[in-house]
Design a protein around this motif. Structure first.
Motif, mmCIF file in Angstrom:
data_model
loop_
_atom_site.group_PDB
_atom_site.id
_atom_site.type_symbol
_atom_site.label_atom_id
_atom_site.label_comp_id
_atom_site.label_asym_id
_atom_site.label_seq_id
_atom_site.Cartn_x
_atom_site.Cartn_y
_atom_site.Cartn_z
ATOM 1 N N SER A 1 0.854 -1.182 0.000
ATOM 2 C CA SER A 1 0.000 0.000 0.000
ATOM 3 C C SER A 1 0.886 1.226 0.000
ATOM 4 N N GLU B 1 -1.682 4.265 -6.229
ATOM 5 C CA GLU B 1 -2.715 4.367 -5.192
ATOM 6 C C GLU B 1 -3.252 5.788 -5.118
ATOM 7 N N SER C 1 -5.825 0.209 -5.232
ATOM 8 C CA SER C 1 -5.714 -0.251 -3.838
ATOM 9 C C SER C 1 -5.086 -1.638 -3.864
#
Length: 545
Positions: free
Chosen positions: A336, A373, A378
Motif C-alpha cells: 500500500s 494508489e 488499492s
C-alpha cells in the motif's frame, strides 16, 4: 493434569438456515454435515423433521456420521398426550440417535405465547423428555429464553430445567434466545444453576450475537461449569447470528486456560482445515468471506503498516497471537502507500521472487505503488495485481499473450413479446505467438437474462486463449466490487475482482479508469495472467507492439 471433556454441538443446518437469505438444499446439507464430521464436532443437528420438505428429505437420507446426528423439535402441546402429538412423533420418526426439544422457560412466554398455565408447561416438558428417553433417544432440552426467564422469575426458570433433568435429559441447554445477556450475567447465572444441583456435565450453552458477545458469553458459561457449547459455522443464525464455532473452536484449542483444561473432539490436524471449512460454507451460500473474521479471515494475519511488517520479518510473534498455519490460514504483508522496503521484501519473498535490499528496482516498485494508489488503485486488497506489477518491474513476468483490441456494446432489442430486453456483446482480439484470434460473447445466461457488459467481456476474453485455455477453464469470478474514488465530472472508477479456481486458490485484482468497462478489463486481465503464472504456464513468443 487430566483435561475435562467439552462437547461441541453444531446447529448450522437448523439455526443457520434461519439466517435471512439462506436456504440449504438437501445436497448442501450433506456437504456441510460431512465437513462438520471431519472437523470433529460431537453433535450435528440436522434440522426439524416435518417442518419443511428440505428437512424431511434430508432426514429420509440421513448422513452417516461419527458425530451424534440429532433431530430438533419442540415439547408436546397442551391438551395432547405424548403419544398423540404429531410434531413430537415426527421428531422421533426421524430415527436419529439423539433428539433436542425446545421448551419455554420464561413465565412471560408461557402465559403470553403458549397461553397455558405455568404448571401445564412443566408437565409438558417432563412428559416430552421422558417419552423421548423411553424411546431410547439421547435427549436434550433447549431452555428457550432461559436467561431472560431467570431474570424475571428465577425459581420458575429453574423448575423448568429440573423438570427436564429429572425426566432424564442428558443435556439441559441454557439459551440466550434474544441475545441480550452479557458475559458477567451468563457466568453468574450458569454457576447458580449448577449450584442448585444440576451438574455442569449436563449443562449446555446456546447464545445469540445480538450484542456481539455470543462467543464471550459461551466462554463465560464454560468458565462457570457448562460442558456443552452450541453454535454455528461462521456464526450463521437469525438476526445477528449465533455463537461462531469457527471462532470458538480455535480459542478452545489454542488459548489458555482452555487448551490445558479441556479436551474436545477436534484434533489439531482437523483444526488446520477450519479456514477451508469456513470458506466452503461461504462458497455454498455464494457469499464473500468476511476478511476481518478472527482466525480464518483473509485479513486475520495481514500486516499493512511498515513498522509492523518490519517486525514481522524479524519475528512473527511480534504482531500475531498464533501461527496462522495452525488454523489453515496464511500471513499476508499487503502492499500500500504505507509500504516500506521491509514490507516489499517480505512480499517478494513470499512470491518466490529473489530481491536484495538496496536494489534500485525496489524503490521503483514502491514509487509506482504509491503513485498508482494516488490515482485510485488499492493494492492492499488486490495482492495479485501487486504481484503482476512487481514481476513486470523486476523483469520476471512471462509474456503469454497480447490483447490487440476489444469492444463492448450494449443495446436494447425487441423481445418479440411486445417488450424490450437489454443485450451486451463483447469482442476481444488476442495475439499469441504471432497468431490472432477473435472471440465474441454475449452476456445472456441460460435463462436468457442479460448479465451485463463486464460478464460479456469476461467470457470473450477467456473464450479462446489457445495453449492456455485448459489452464484457465477452472477459473471463476466470485466477487465484483465497484467504487467511485473521485466525485463529479472527473469521477474515477475502481473495480476489484475476486477470482477462484478448482484448487481453492482465491486471488484479487484491481483496475482503475474513468470508464468502468476499462477498469473491469484491467482487473480481468491481471486475474488471468496471475493464474497462468501460478500454473507454471510457458511464455509465448508474441509480436512486438
Amino acid at each position: 493434569m487430566t483435561r475435562t471433556r467439552l462437547h461441541l454441538y453444531d446447529t448450522t443446518l437448523r439455526d443457520g438456515q434461519q439466517t435471512q437469505g439462506v436456504q440449504f438444499s438437501p445436497e448442501e446439507k450433506h456437504q456441510i454435515a460431512q465437513a462438520l464430521d471431519s472437523l470433529g464436532i460431537d453433535y450435528i443437528e440436522g434440522g426439524w423433521p416435518g417442518a419443511n420438505p428440505t428437512d424431511s428429505a434430508f432426514f429420509d437420507d440421513a448422513p452417516d456420521t461419527s458425530a451424534t446426528f440429532t433431530a430438533f423439535g419442540m415439547t408436546k402441546r397442551a391438551g395432547r398426550s405424548v403419544e398423540n402429538d404429531d410434531v413430537l412423533a415426527a421428531v422421533l420418526n426421524a430415527n436419529t440417535p439423539a433428539v433436542c426439544l425446545v421448551g419455554k422457560t420464561h413465565d412471560f412466554h408461557v402465559r403470553q405465547a403458549l397461553e397455558i398455565t405455568l404448571e401445564e408447561n412443566l408437565e409438558n416438558i417432563a412428559a416430552s423428555v421422558a417419552h423421548c428417553v423411553k424411546s431410547g433417544r439421547e435427549t436434550l432440552f433447549d431452555a428457550e429464553h432461559f436467561f431472560d426467564g431467570w431474570k424475571a422469575n428465577a425459581p420458575y426458570a429453574l423448575d423448568c430445567l429440573r423438570a427436564a433433568h429429572d425426566a432424564g435429559a442428558r443435556w439441559v441447554v441454557l439459551c440466550d434466545t434474544n441475545g441480550g445477556t452479557l458475559p458477567t450475567e451468563i457466568g453468574e447465572i450458569t454457576a447458580a444453576v449448577i449450584a442448585s444441583g444440576i451438574p455442569g456435565d449436563h449443562i449446555g450453552i446456546h447464545t445469540h450475537d445480538d450484542t456481539g458477545n455470543a462467543v464471550a458469553n459461551s466462554l463465560a458459561a464454560i468458565d462457570a461449569g457448562a460442558r456443552q457449547v452450541q453454535g454455528t459455522l461462521n456464526g450463521l443464525g437469525e438476526r445477528c447470528g449465533n455463537a461462531n464455532l469457527v471462532t470458538l473452536i480455535p480459542t478452545l484449542l489454542l488459548k489458555e486456560p482452555y487448551r490445558s483444561r479441556f479436551e474436545t473432539g477436534v484434533p489439531d490436524k482437523a483444526l488446520k482445515d477450519i479456514t477451508k471449512t469456513s470458506r466452503m460454507l461461504d462458497d455454498i451460500l455464494n457469499r464473500v468471506p468476511l476478511r476481518a473474521a478472527p482466525y480464518v479471515g483473509a485479513s486475520a494475519f495481514a500486516h499493512k503498516a511498515g513498522l509492523h511488517a518490519s517486525a514481522i520479518v524479524k519475528n512473527p510473534t511480534t504482531y500475531e497471537h498464533i501461527d496462522p498455519a495452525l488454523v489453515g490460514n496464511a500471513r499476508i504483508v499487503p502492499m500500500s502507500n504505507q509500504a516500506g522496503q521491509s514490507n516489499l521484501l517480505r512480499r517478494l519473498s513470499e512470491m518466490g521472487i529473489p530481491a536484495e535490499k538496496g536494489d534500485a528496482a525496489l524503490a521503483e516498485i514502491l514509487e509506482t505503488v504509491k503513485a498508482r494508489e494516488a490515482e485510485g488503485y488499492s493494492y492492499d486488497t488486490a495482492q495479485a495485481s501487486f504481484e503482476i506489477l512487481a514481476r513486470r518491474a523486476l523483469g520476471v513476468l512471462p509474456r503469454f499473450f497480447d490483447v490487440r483490441r476489444y469492444r463492448v456494446t450494449v443495446e436494447k432489442r425487441d423481445d418479440g413479446r411486445g417488450g424490450m430486453r437489454t443485450l451486451s456483446e463483447a469482442v476481444v482480439v488476442v495475439e499469441i505467438a504471432g497468431e490472432k484470434t477473435l472471440s465474441v460473447s454475449e452476456s445472456l445466461d441460460e435463462t436468457g437474462s442479460d448479465r451485463g457488459p463486464v460478464n460479456a467481456l469476461s467470457r470473450a476474453l477467456a473464450k479462446d486463449l489457445g495453449p492456455y485455455q485448459a489452464i484457465i477453464e477452472d477459473m471463476r469470478l466470485v466477487d465484483f466490487k465497484v467504487r467511485i474514488t473521485q466525485g463529479g465530472t472527473e469521477a474515477v472508477t475502481r473495480v476489484t475482482i475476486d477470482s477462484e479456481d478448482s484448487e481453492g486458490r482465491r486471488w484479487a485484482t484491481v483496475g482503475v479508469s474513468p470508464n468502468i468497462v476499462d477498469a473491469s478489463f484491467e482487473a480481468l486481465l491481471d486475474a488471468i495472467v496471475w493464474k497462468l503464472v501460478h500454473a507454471g504456464a510457458a511464455p509465448a513468443k508474441v509480436a512486438a507492439e
